[in-house]
Scaffold this active site. Structure first.
Site, PDB file in Angstrom:
ATOM      1  N   HIS A  84      38.946   8.516   7.993  1.00 22.94           N
ATOM      2  CA  HIS A  84      38.753   8.854   9.402  1.00 22.94           C
ATOM      3  C   HIS A  84      37.388   8.381   9.879  1.00 22.94           C
ATOM      4  CE1 HIS A  84      42.157  11.639   8.818  1.00 22.94           C
ATOM      5  NE2 HIS A  84      42.292  11.556  10.132  1.00 22.94           N
TER       6      HIS A  84
ATOM      7  N   LYS B 191      34.300  12.876  12.248  1.00 27.47           N
ATOM      8  CA  LYS B 191      35.243  13.946  11.888  1.00 27.47           C
ATOM      9  C   LYS B 191      34.552  14.915  10.946  1.00 27.47           C
ATOM     10  CE  LYS B 191      39.897  14.883  10.101  1.00 27.47           C
ATOM     11  NZ  LYS B 191      40.196  15.812  11.206  1.00 27.47           N
TER      12      LYS B 191
END
Length: 247
Positions: A152, A156
């Site tokens: 990600h 995040k």
């Protein structure tokens, strides 16, 4: 996914990060109006929407559904405050599973409806089903060891992702007779990637990989808005998988 004849619904957004912005752009195209944005930062919000830094009761009088994309630490209190106002919720924030029982108690006690998910992409929901089916197949061949990797964007906050943990649950549920097994989960946080999840089955001779790659956040926004329309008039705590049974 949304009916062209569906009535317009008013939304409140808790959090105005990447997902909040994506939802606000898609909402008018799907029959929604973002009326309220609650954010901890001073930033340009949606044109015509009220912007606040806290949840204020009078702002929710005309709100049909509240969408939460904030932080794991904020979810329990956000649910408590919004539930007290009698407003239904869709929670896309992840990393709050330790508060799940309390959130359920609050939702049921207030008589509201709430939909939650580690991932609101319909493709990911289908990936869960594929992962469970694959786990059943490979359970009969112990030379293949399962593993999960996820990548990600660097901002995040939770790792492993809620989606990776859900994939792990799918694997455990698919082969209960083998008993709980330790499934390696690896996380990468770098760049701007919306999200990639891989489920691999590795042996000495070969590797089999299932992969889901998000090209953008539109798929997450589409699923979130579908859940928002679905939860209107509902009472209780639901997963996105419950919503998809109506597709």
């Amino acid at each position: 996914m949304q009916s062209e004849n569906a009535p317009s619904l008013n939304l409140a957004l808790l959090g105005y990060g990447k997902m909040g912005k994506g939802i606000s752009q898609l909402a008018p195209l799907r029959g929604f109006e973002v009326r309220l944005v609650v954010t901890s930062e001073s930033s340009p919000a949606v044109a015509g929407a009220v912007e606040r830094h806290s949840i204020v009761a009078e702002d929710f009088q005309d709100i049909d559904v509240c969408l939460d994309f904030t932080t794991p630490a904020a979810v329990e209190e956000n649910v408590r405050k919004v539930a007290a106002l009698g407003c239904n919720l869709v929670v896309g924030t992840t990393g709050w599973s330790q508060h799940f029982d309390e959130v359920r108690r609050v939702v049921e006690g207030a008589g509201i409806g709430m939909v939650y998910a580690a991932n609101f992409s319909i493709g990911v929901q289908l990936f869960y089903r594929a992962a469970e089916a694959a786990a059943r197949i490979f359970a009969g061949f112990p030379m293949y060891q399962p593993y999960i990797t996820e990548t990600h964007h660097r901002s995040k906050k939770d790792a492993p992702s809620g989606t990776a943990l859900e994939i792990e649950k799918c694997l455990q549920a698919a082969a209960p007779r083998a008993g709980p097994q330790e499934i390696p989960v690896s996380s990468v946080r770098a760049g701007y990637a919306p999200g990639t999840h891989e489920l691999g089955f590795d042996s000495e001779s070969d590797t089999v990989i299932l992969r889901h790659t998000a090209r953008s956040r539109q798929g997450f926004a589409e699923g979130t808005l579908y859940a928002a329309r679905w939860v209107v008039g509902k009472k209780g705590l639901f997963s996105f998988a419950d919503v998809l049974t109506d597709l």
